[in-house]
Design a protein around this motif. Structure first.
Motif, PDB file in Angstrom:
ATOM      1  N   GLN A  13       0.820  -1.213   0.000  1.00 34.69           N
ATOM      2  CA  GLN A  13       0.000   0.000   0.000  1.00 34.69           C
ATOM      3  C   GLN A  13       0.849   1.257   0.000  1.00 34.69           C
ATOM      4  OE1 GLN A  13      -2.642  -1.417   3.472  1.00 34.69           O
ATOM      5  NE2 GLN A  13      -3.921   0.036   2.334  1.00 34.69           N
ATOM      6  N   CYS A  56     -10.591   1.239   4.031  1.00 31.58           N
ATOM      7  CA  CYS A  56      -9.212   0.924   3.663  1.00 31.58           C
ATOM      8  C   CYS A  56      -8.452   2.216   3.402  1.00 31.58           C
ATOM      9  CB  CYS A  56      -9.220   0.065   2.404  1.00 31.58           C
ATOM     10  SG  CYS A  56      -7.569  -0.366   1.826  1.00 31.58           S
ATOM     11  N   LEU A  57      -7.228   2.278   3.859  1.00 34.78           N
ATOM     12  CA  LEU A  57      -6.412   3.467   3.639  1.00 34.78           C
ATOM     13  C   LEU A  57      -6.136   3.679   2.156  1.00 34.78           C
ATOM     14  CD1 LEU A  57      -3.909   3.080   6.619  1.00 34.78           C
ATOM     15  CD2 LEU A  57      -6.053   4.363   6.516  1.00 34.78           C
ATOM     16  N   HIS A  98      -8.112  -8.791   5.878  1.00 39.15           N
ATOM     17  CA  HIS A  98      -7.995  -7.615   5.012  1.00 39.15           C
ATOM     18  C   HIS A  98      -6.541  -7.402   4.573  1.00 39.15           C
ATOM     19  CE1 HIS A  98      -9.277  -3.275   4.136  1.00 39.15           C
ATOM     20  NE2 HIS A  98      -7.957  -3.212   4.070  1.00 39.15           N
ATOM     21  N   HIS A 102      -4.597  -7.716   0.800  1.00 38.40           N
ATOM     22  CA  HIS A 102      -3.758  -6.702   0.145  1.00 38.40           C
ATOM     23  C   HIS A 102      -2.526  -7.345  -0.480  1.00 38.40           C
ATOM     24  CE1 HIS A 102      -5.402  -2.755   0.730  1.00 38.40           C
ATOM     25  NE2 HIS A 102      -5.576  -2.930   2.032  1.00 38.40           N
TER      26      HIS A 102
HETATM   27 ZN   LIG Z   1      -6.702  -1.851   3.284  1.00 38.15          ZN
END
Ligand SMILES: [Zn+2]
Length: 131
Positions: A13, A56-57, A98, A102
């Motif tokens: 991310q 989610c970021l 989660h 990712h």
């Molecule tokens: Zn996330």
């Protein structure tokens, strides 16, 4: 993660091509879980399936009811190479699933279906349009 008030963050991310995630996440009993897992594998995901709000970021400002198992176990390593096995229930189990997603190239939106998916898609379109 802390700056955005998140409870978990996967390396990819933030542009790091590593199989690592960090977490600082409460479970449903308000027990705080803090740590990281290198090369995590989701080895158990079972129990009842609960639909709960998930954000989610990587998708800021969005949220959708997402189905997750209420129990999950992740195995992997610490940064110093020790084996680690992380058990999660409730909200923390959701977090573990989660973050593993990712690292497999998925976001929660990939698990949302039906009208929730359509609503989320409209929100993404609106967010993109206003940028
Ligand atoms: Zn996330």
């Amino acid at each position: 993660m802390y700056a955005a008030q998140g409870v978990g963050l996967a390396a990819n991310q933030v542009g790091e091509a590593l199989r690592v995630f960090v977490y600082d996440c409460p479970d449903d009993e308000d027990v705080r879980h803090v740590g990281h897992v290198v090369n995590p594998r989701l080895v158990e995901a079972d129990g009842i399936v609960l639909r709960g709000p998930e954000g989610c970021l990587s998708l800021p400002g969005l949220e959708a009811g997402t189905e997750r198992y209420d129990h999950a176990v992740v195995e992997g390593y610490t940064a110093t190479g020790d084996r680690v096995r992380v058990h999660g229930t409730g909200f923390f189990a959701r977090c573990l699933q989660h973050e593993c997603d990712h690292l497999d190239g998925m976001v929660y939106a990939d698990r949302v279906e039906g009208w929730r998916k359509r609503r989320l898609t409209r929100q993404v379109a609106r967010a993109s349009w206003s940028r």
